[in-house]
Structures are given as structure tokens and as C-alpha cells.
Design a protein around this motif. Structure first.
Motif, PDB file in Angstrom:
ATOM      1  N   ASP A 217      54.418 -14.390  -3.332  1.00 43.78           N
ATOM      2  CA  ASP A 217      55.347 -15.521  -3.449  1.00 43.78           C
ATOM      3  C   ASP A 217      55.139 -16.595  -2.395  1.00 43.78           C
ATOM      4  N   MET A 218      53.916 -16.698  -1.911  1.00 41.03           N
ATOM      5  CA  MET A 218      53.628 -17.765  -0.961  1.00 41.03           C
ATOM      6  C   MET A 218      53.289 -19.034  -1.735  1.00 41.03           C
ATOM      7  N   GLU A 219      53.657 -20.154  -1.155  1.00 36.84           N
ATOM      8  CA  GLU A 219      53.342 -21.423  -1.810  1.00 36.84           C
ATOM      9  C   GLU A 219      51.907 -21.812  -1.489  1.00 36.84           C
ATOM     10  N   ILE A 220      51.181 -22.280  -2.497  1.00 38.79           N
ATOM     11  CA  ILE A 220      49.773 -22.641  -2.304  1.00 38.79           C
ATOM     12  C   ILE A 220      49.547 -24.069  -2.786  1.00 38.79           C
ATOM     13  N   GLU A 221      48.821 -24.837  -1.968  1.00 38.29           N
ATOM     14  CA  GLU A 221      48.486 -26.199  -2.371  1.00 38.29           C
ATOM     15  C   GLU A 221      46.979 -26.340  -2.289  1.00 38.29           C
ATOM     16  N   GLU A 222      46.337 -26.573  -3.414  1.00 38.05           N
ATOM     17  CA  GLU A 222      44.884 -26.741  -3.401  1.00 38.05           C
ATOM     18  C   GLU A 222      44.572 -28.227  -3.313  1.00 38.05           C
ATOM     19  N   ARG A 223      44.259 -28.657  -2.106  1.00 40.28           N
ATOM     20  CA  ARG A 223      43.958 -30.077  -1.853  1.00 40.28           C
ATOM     21  C   ARG A 223      43.165 -30.196  -0.552  1.00 40.28           C
ATOM     22  N   ALA A 224      42.554 -31.367  -0.390  1.00 40.22           N
ATOM     23  CA  ALA A 224      41.793 -31.611   0.836  1.00 40.22           C
ATOM     24  C   ALA A 224      42.743 -31.829   2.015  1.00 40.22           C
ATOM     25  N   PHE A 225      42.308 -31.433   3.208  1.00 41.36           N
ATOM     26  CA  PHE A 225      43.089 -31.700   4.430  1.00 41.36           C
ATOM     27  C   PHE A 225      42.145 -32.182   5.532  1.00 41.36           C
ATOM     28  N   THR A 226      42.723 -32.831   6.534  1.00 38.86           N
ATOM     29  CA  THR A 226      41.911 -33.385   7.623  1.00 38.86           C
ATOM     30  C   THR A 226      41.884 -32.410   8.810  1.00 38.86           C
ATOM     31  N   ILE A 227      40.989 -32.683   9.735  1.00 40.51           N
ATOM     32  CA  ILE A 227      40.939 -31.879  10.973  1.00 40.51           C
ATOM     33  C   ILE A 227      42.253 -32.058  11.734  1.00 40.51           C
ATOM     34  N   ALA A 228      42.791 -33.286  11.752  1.00 43.67           N
ATOM     35  CA  ALA A 228      44.047 -33.538  12.485  1.00 43.67           C
ATOM     36  C   ALA A 228      45.187 -32.710  11.896  1.00 43.67           C
ATOM     37  N   GLU A 229      45.269 -32.645  10.566  1.00 41.51           N
ATOM     38  CA  GLU A 229      46.326 -31.834   9.939  1.00 41.51           C
ATOM     39  C   GLU A 229      46.134 -30.356  10.287  1.00 41.51           C
ATOM     40  N   ALA A 230      44.881 -29.926  10.281  1.00 44.24           N
ATOM     41  CA  ALA A 230      44.589 -28.523  10.602  1.00 44.24           C
ATOM     42  C   ALA A 230      44.978 -28.204  12.043  1.00 44.24           C
ATOM     43  N   GLN A 231      44.696 -29.151  12.932  1.00 40.38           N
ATOM     44  CA  GLN A 231      45.004 -28.923  14.354  1.00 40.38           C
ATOM     45  C   GLN A 231      46.506 -28.796  14.602  1.00 40.38           C
TER      46      GLN A 231
END
Ligand code: PMP
Length: 281
Positions: A217-231
Motif C-alpha cells: 500500500d505504498m504510493e508510487i509515482e513513476e516520473r523523472a526527478f532531479t538530483i536536487a529533489e533526490a538530495q
């Protein structure tokens, strides 16, 4: 100790396994590979790897060199002959040996090679540190070809920086790791990973891990992300056939969360290994 490897129908000592200098795998990187995990002497995710192999070969207008049943038999025989309990089986199919020409040769016997690599896969994951690196690979990363120089160069950039791996970036967004798929967990607890396209390899582990996460039941979003968002994420992790789910603790110098393996990655790794064991054949 010398391994027994498989080459074109024969099981031979690794020192005696020879391929022609005219092999198109060698001259053109005209070949496809797969890496499959072995747990308890059994093959994990066999179905998924064979399907992807068939698809990759199809893009290069190549047939399967042997059928699925025979391929499984070869995997099992290699496990047996090499006493493999835990590790990987590497498989490579090339178009075969022919005089050097950009045109695909006709009526050439494909080269099929498989070998084992013994490795402990189920130890606790300490986590890795990654750098960001430009993604300089070709445009069909969904095809698992043996042309791995670009990711190898990325890996060396990471090593030179004293880190473990690189997350490759194209047009400002993370594509994937040098040999793994990349994920973040947002502060809201959502799993974000790049959507499937020709820009990334369609990971077999990715597919299973996303299914497991959905079942949890985890929410999943399949989309591109940036290094800043990851950090700025709560967690980050990677997946691959013999890595399973491995936490990422640092991205380009920024510590992720509290710098320790997070609960989502740790839980997904445990459940993934349980399921891989159950499904192994
Ligand atoms: N992306 C790339 C570029 C890879 O090389 C790999 C590993 N082969 C993966 C993702 C992960 O794929 P899989 O889970 O099927 O091992």
C-alpha cells in the motif's frame, strides 16, 4: 579454482573457453546480456530475465539462440558444476563471428556464453554513496546490449571521487544508476522512480519491487526527478538483480535523511529477498 563455463553447447574450463576475434560482440558490441541472481542454488526471476532477453534480441533482429527450457537447464547445470549457492549467472548472446562489416551477416551461428560469479548477496546493506554524472549513453537503453563503456566510465568517475556509484543525469533529470535503477522516497512517503521508456533499462528487480511496494500500500509515482529533489528526499535507493534493494546514503555530497539506511529501503530489501527465494527455480 577454475570455473566451468558454458560456450556454444559445451561445458568447458574457463581457460579453454575461446571466442573468435571476428565475433561481433567483440568488434561491434553486437550482443545482449543478462545477469541473474542465484539464491540457495536456485535461479531468481528466471521468467523476467528470459522475457527481457528475447525482447532485447528482437530489437537487434536476433532470435533466441536456444529455447527457454534449454536456457534454464544450462543455468541449472552451471550452478551444479560450480557448486554455486549464492551469486550471479552472466549470460551473453552475440550475433556470432563474421568478416567485419556494418551489415548484419546472414546464416551466422550466434555465440552463447554463460558463466557463474560466486558472491554473497544477502548480507545487510550498509548503503552506498553516489555522484551525479552526465548520461552519455546511446538512445536505446531499454535494450540490454554489452556496450557498457559509458556506465563503466561513470563508475570510474565515482571511484575517483571516493564514492561507490554514479546516478546518470540527462536534460536535468536522473535516468538511472550505472548498473541499477534509481529511486527516492519523498518526505510524504511516496516512492518516485523514473518511468519506463527508451531512456532506462526496464529492470526486472524494479518491476518486482514496485509490485511489492504496491502490495504494501505504498504510493508510487513513476516520473523523472532531479538530483536536487533526490538530495532533499527522506530516502534514496537502487535496485538490480544481484544488489536487490540497496540504500543510497549520499548524493553528490549531500547526506540523505539521517545518513543511515532508511526503513522503506530496508523493508523492501527484506521482502524482495523473501519473494525472490520463494520464486527461485
Ligand atoms: N539499469 C541498468 C543500466 C542496469 O545495467 C541494470 C542491471 N543490469 C539495471 C538497471 C537493473 O536491472 P535488473 O533489476 O534487471 O538487474
Amino acid at each position: 579454482m577454475s570455473r566451468t563455463v558454458y560456450l556454444n553447447g559445451a561445458y568447458v574450463p574457463e581457460e579453454e573457453a575461446m571466442v573468435s576475434v571476428f565475433d561481433r560482440g567483440f568488434l561491434f558490441a553486437d550482443g545482449i546480456y543478462e545477469v541473474t541472481a542465484v539464491l540457495d542454488g536456485k535461479i531468481c526471476e528466471f521468467e523476467g530475465h528470459v522475457k527481457r532477453l528475447e525482447r532485447s534480441l528482437g530489437v537487434l533482429d536476433m532470435p533466441m539462440p536456444v529455447d527457454k527450457d534449454e536456457l534454464l537447464e544450462i543455468h541449472r547445470e552451471l550452478v551444479k558444476r560450480n557448486n554455486l549457492d549464492q551469486g550471479a549467472i552472466y549470460l551473453q548472446v552475440t550475433r556470432g563471428a563474421a568478416d567485419r562489416d556494418f551489415v548484419y551477416p546472414k546464416n551466422v551461428k550466434q555465440t552463447l556464453v554463460l558463466f557463474t560469479q560466486a558472491k554473497t548477496l544477502t548480507d545487510d546493506k550498509a548503503g552506498i554513496k553516489v555522484i551525479a554524472a552526465p548520461d552519455i549513453r546511446w538512445g536505446r537503453r531499454d535494450v540490454k546490449t554489452v556496450q557498457l563503456l559509458a556506465p563503466s566510465m561513470c563508475k570510474m568517475m565515482a571511484k575517483a571521487a571516493g564514492k561507490d556509484d554514479a546516478w546518470m543525469v540527462e536534460d536535468g533529470f536522473v535516468t538511472e544508476g550505472s548498473s541499477n535503477n534509481a529511486y527516492i522516497v519523498t518526505k510524504e512517503g511516496k516512492i518516485v522512480t523514473r518511468n519506463l521508456s527508451n531512456s532506462i533499462l526496464h529492470g526486472i528487480t524494479r518491476s518486482s519491487v514496485l509490485r511489492i511496494a504496491a502490495e504494501m500500500d505504498m504510493e508510487i509515482e513513476e516520473r523523472a526527478f532531479t538530483i536536487a529533489e533526490a538530495q532533499d528526499a527522506a530516502e534514496a535507493f537502487i535496485t538490480a538483480a544481484t544488489t536487490f534493494v540497496c540504500p543510497v546514503l549520499e548524493i553528490d555530497g549531500a547526506t540523505i535523511g539521517d545518513g543511515k539506511p532508511g526503513p522503506v529501503a530496508t523493508r523492501l530489501n527484506t521482502v524482495y529477498i523473501e519473494e525472490a527465494r520463494k520464486g527461485a527455480i
